[in-house]
Design an enzyme around this catalytic site. Structure first.
Site, mmCIF file in Angstrom:
data_model
loop_
_atom_site.group_PDB
_atom_site.id
_atom_site.type_symbol
_atom_site.label_atom_id
_atom_site.label_comp_id
_atom_site.label_asym_id
_atom_site.label_seq_id
_atom_site.Cartn_x
_atom_site.Cartn_y
_atom_site.Cartn_z
ATOM 1 N N LYS A 70 0.931 -1.261 -0.013
ATOM 2 C CA LYS A 70 0.023 0.082 -0.123
ATOM 3 C C LYS A 70 0.852 1.311 -0.069
ATOM 4 O O LYS A 70 0.392 2.290 -0.666
ATOM 5 C CB LYS A 70 -1.162 0.044 1.269
ATOM 6 C CG LYS A 70 -2.078 -1.055 1.167
ATOM 7 C CD LYS A 70 -3.088 -1.018 2.375
ATOM 8 C CE LYS A 70 -4.030 -2.107 2.274
ATOM 9 N NZ LYS A 70 -5.024 -2.061 3.143
ATOM 10 N N ASP A 106 -9.934 2.742 2.661
ATOM 11 C CA ASP A 106 -10.126 1.700 3.775
ATOM 12 C C ASP A 106 -11.053 2.526 4.943
ATOM 13 O O ASP A 106 -11.763 2.127 5.724
ATOM 14 C CB ASP A 106 -8.730 1.428 4.424
ATOM 15 C CG ASP A 106 -7.998 0.226 3.624
ATOM 16 O OD1 ASP A 106 -8.889 -0.725 3.080
ATOM 17 O OD2 ASP A 106 -6.841 0.215 3.555
#
Ligand code: ATR
Length: 280
Positions: A70, A106
């Site tokens: 990420k 997220d």
């Protein structure tokens, strides 16, 4: 008809529920797309991403990125959302005419799950965020945006929590949210919502905080699901809190990515119920 191509890149990736979730979203919304898992060598993220973008069909439109890529995904992108700038991590990439746009869904996924699926209004609440790694960084900005009165970030390694909070200071000021750092041992009582973004249960370690942090009727949420969340959720229930795992966040972050790619909002609550039934 052209079938657009998406994937999730990670290492490991075989366990990922994202291909199932996105296939179901596509089915329910009638979107013509294919979504596959792609195992990426630990030192090969940039090359694998290029290879996917230049897929021979020319139909690659975007991808999700999971652990441990990420941070690299955020750094590689040509443009990035404000959320990526704050988190310094991206979980969703969209390919716009050869350029890579990065977002991080997220945190909004978590907030959406807490507010809409769990029915907890975060406005004016006192929140405790445990952890200061990638998972915590991904959710802090959207948690502030949800308008709580106060967020305390607590972590075993204090300087990491301080750095995370420093990055979010301006946003917190803007939103009128009090933002503080505490060590795990100096936590006081009574939070409305406790979010476990540490890897402590994965490591088989005890929950790193005393039960006094739970206000009566508090919600305790682990960002993980399945066996990895069990220790924390059992602890929360034993002490009278309601417990929520990260499955809702998983489905909701996928729904936000799907919306970013397709401009269509999938029926995420339905897909969450189906996935939960499937895993039970
Ligand atoms: P992730 O991307 O999943 O957040 P990470 O960046 O390695 O993974 O971060 C793991 C988090 O879990 C960190 O906040 C870590 O604390 P440190 O910053 O002190 O390392 C926390 N963590 C891991 N094991 C822990 C344990 N046994 N007790 C408390 N915190 C723990």
């Amino acid at each position: 008809m052209r079938i657009d191509l998406y994937c999730v890149m990670g290492h490991p990736v075989a366990h990922s529920k994202s291909p199932w979730i996105h296939a179901r979203f596509a089915e329910l919304t009638g979107q013509p797309l294919r979504y596959e898992p792609r195992l990426v060598p630990l030192d090969g993220f940039a090359a694998s991403l290029r290879e996917f973008i230049n897929d021979r069909t020319g139909n690659a439109r975007g991808c999700n990125v999971t652990v441990p890529f990420k941070f690299e995904a955020a750094a590689l992108a040509d443009t990035a959302s404000e959320r990526v700038a704050l988190a310094q991590a991206a979980n969703t990439l969209r390919f716009d005419l050869g350029a890579i746009h990065a977002d991080n869904t997220d945190g909004i996924g978590l907030v959406h799950d807490l507010q809409h699926n769990a029915g907890v209004d975060l406005r004016g609440r006192e929140l405790l965020l445990l952890g200061a790694g990638g998972a915590a960084a991904g959710v802090l900005g959207p948690l502030i945006e949800a308008g709580p009165a106060r967020i305390v970030v607590a972590n075993r390694t204090l300087p990491k929590a301080e750095a995370l909070v420093t990055r979010h200071r301006a946003l917190a000021l803007l939103r009128n949210t009090e933002l503080e750092v505490k060590s795990l041992s100096s936590l006081e009582v009574d939070f409305d919502v406790i979010i476990n973004a540490t890897a402590s249960s994965l490591a088989g370690a005890a929950v790193p905080v005393p039960a006094r942090v739970l206000k009566s009727g508090a919600l305790a949420c682990d960002l993980m699901y399945g066996p990895a969340a069990r220790g924390f959720l059992d602890w929360a229930r034993e002490h009278g809190a309601s417990a929520r795992d990260g499955l809702g966040m998983l489905v909701e972050q996928a729904a936000e990515a799907f919306h970013l790619w397709r401009g269509v909002r999938p029926p995420s609550a339905q897909v969450l119920a189906e996935l939960r039934a499937l895993l039970e």
